[in-house]
Write a protein that holds these residues in place. Sequence first.
Motif, mmCIF file in Angstrom:
data_model
loop_
_atom_site.group_PDB
_atom_site.id
_atom_site.type_symbol
_atom_site.label_atom_id
_atom_site.label_comp_id
_atom_site.label_asym_id
_atom_site.label_seq_id
_atom_site.Cartn_x
_atom_site.Cartn_y
_atom_site.Cartn_z
ATOM 1 N N ARG A 24 -5.856 8.132 -1.574
ATOM 2 C CA ARG A 24 -7.131 7.651 -1.042
ATOM 3 C C ARG A 24 -8.087 7.506 -2.217
ATOM 4 O O ARG A 24 -8.147 8.387 -3.080
ATOM 5 N N ALA A 25 -8.832 6.437 -2.208
ATOM 6 C CA ALA A 25 -9.852 6.272 -3.244
ATOM 7 C C ALA A 25 -10.842 7.426 -3.117
ATOM 8 O O ALA A 25 -11.162 7.854 -2.001
ATOM 9 N N THR A 62 -14.002 7.724 -3.213
ATOM 10 C CA THR A 62 -15.208 7.512 -2.414
ATOM 11 C C THR A 62 -14.908 7.053 -0.990
ATOM 12 O O THR A 62 -15.832 6.855 -0.200
ATOM 13 N N ALA A 63 -13.639 6.906 -0.640
ATOM 14 C CA ALA A 63 -13.249 6.501 0.714
ATOM 15 C C ALA A 63 -13.270 7.717 1.646
ATOM 16 O O ALA A 63 -13.184 8.858 1.182
ATOM 17 N N PRO A 64 -13.361 7.503 2.960
ATOM 18 C CA PRO A 64 -13.298 8.647 3.880
ATOM 19 C C PRO A 64 -12.023 9.448 3.649
ATOM 20 O O PRO A 64 -10.935 8.898 3.570
ATOM 21 N N TYR A 72 -16.103 11.663 -1.167
ATOM 22 C CA TYR A 72 -16.703 11.041 0.008
ATOM 23 C C TYR A 72 -17.942 11.807 0.444
ATOM 24 O O TYR A 72 -17.890 13.030 0.615
ATOM 25 N N LYS A 125 0.825 -1.205 0.000
ATOM 26 C CA LYS A 125 0.000 0.000 0.000
ATOM 27 C C LYS A 125 0.860 1.255 0.000
ATOM 28 O O LYS A 125 0.525 2.248 -0.651
ATOM 29 N N GLY A 172 -11.545 11.054 0.860
ATOM 30 C CA GLY A 172 -11.430 11.184 -0.586
ATOM 31 C C GLY A 172 -12.230 12.371 -1.101
ATOM 32 O O GLY A 172 -13.071 12.938 -0.403
#
Length: 100
Positions: A71-72, A74-76, A81, A15, A78
Amino acid sequence: MSVNAVASLYRRSLKLALDWAVHRQVWRGQAVYIRSLFEANKDIRDPRQQRVLLRETEKLLETWKHPDPYRAPTAPGGSKYERNLPVRQLPYAPERAAAH
């Protein structure tokens, strides 16, 4: 050293590499290199030496930590989000409807 600790360290390493190289074709070369490092030390059975390797790898991960990790969307944290949250349903109040 437990298998879970090594697996966790390996995942965190991958990661972290993805934070620095977002493009998969670049990241894949780094992932293969990381895998080779873990494979080179898989036969070490001495618990003291395992702990030293674990500590050194933890330090290395901390040193290479990205200041702005990927960070993706749609991730927190992002960019997308909670962009389109569903409308909150209010409770129906019959006494208010009769007043109008």
